[in-house]
Design a protein around this motif. Structure first.
Motif: not given
Length: 242
Positions: A97-112
């Motif tokens: 919950p603490g960092h929007r950039g790391r959250l989007l990075l995590a899901v985008t890496a999984a999507q890739t």
């Protein structure tokens, strides 16, 4: 500069110290991905979407009514995979919950990874896919898009949902000057619609003139580029990240 153009520029080249930092152009890139993968799923996997769940609900109704060209199984599998992806994306959002950039990075890496796996499967299969291969491709892509939707919803960047354009187009019309409004957010809304259109156009063109599986590597490349951009922002302490 016209206000619409000024707002569009602000979406494409946002203020790093603004409330959403670098997120708007990255979400536009994810909207482009939506067009690419839905072009692949609809045109290659047969009248099923992996990102647009409204369409799948409608297709399910068509199928149950006996309309030709639609599949109950494909619609249900896509809805279920998307829901599981959204569930996992929601869990991820609650654990990061603490960092929007790391959250989007995590899901985008999984999507890739998921889209790349779908590409490998599609490249090794005879297309249009049938049976278990078709179901597996729907699951991989549905998981990817469900996760994206859950995280983007959590980020709450106005008018950049990456998959749903109904309310975006409604907003452009109902908030426009002809309706007595001020044209607020028209620039970003137009960009969102244009990104999905261009993704769908590119996906359909690749399928029709190059190779049926080619929208998937293009989508994976865009996702990888988004992840790379977010990786550079993973330690940002600006206010958009919180």
């Amino acid at each position: 500069m016209h206000p619409v153009l000024r707002e569009a520029r602000g979406t494409l080249v946002p203020d790093p110290a603004g409330p959403h930092g670098p997120l708007p152009p990255l979400l536009l890139a994810l909207t482009l991905v939506t067009g690419l993968v839905d072009a692949f799923s609809y045109l290659v996997l047969g009248h099923v979407f992996v990102a647009n769940m409204t369409g799948n609900v409608v297709f399910l109704g068509f199928s149950l009514a006996g309309a030709s060209g639609f599949s109950v199984t494909a619609s249900v599998v896509s809805l279920a995979a998307f829901a599981v992806g959204a569930l996992l994306g929601g869990r991820l959002a609650h654990t990061m919950p603490g960092h929007r950039g790391r959250l989007l990075l995590a899901v985008t890496a999984a999507q890739t990874a998921l889209v790349a796996a779908a590409w490998a499967m599609a490249a090794a299969s005879e297309l249009p896919a049938r049976g278990g291969t078709r179901a597996a491709l729907i699951v991989l892509l549905g998981l990817a898009m469900g996760g994206q939707n859950a995280v983007v919803r959590r980020l709450a960047v106005p008018d950049l949902t990456t998959t749903v354009l109904t309310m975006t187009i409604t907003g452009m019309a109902s908030d426009g000057r002809l309706a007595g409004g001020s044209d607020a957010k028209v620039g970003s809304r137009l960009l969102s619609a244009a990104a999905m259109f261009l993704g769908a156009l590119a996906g359909a063109a690749l399928i029709g003139h190059a190779g049926r599986e080619l929208p998937l590597p293009v989508a994976a490349a865009v996702l990888a580029a988004v992840a790379a951009a977010l990786f550079t922002q993973r330690r940002s302490t600006r206010r958009w990240a919180g």
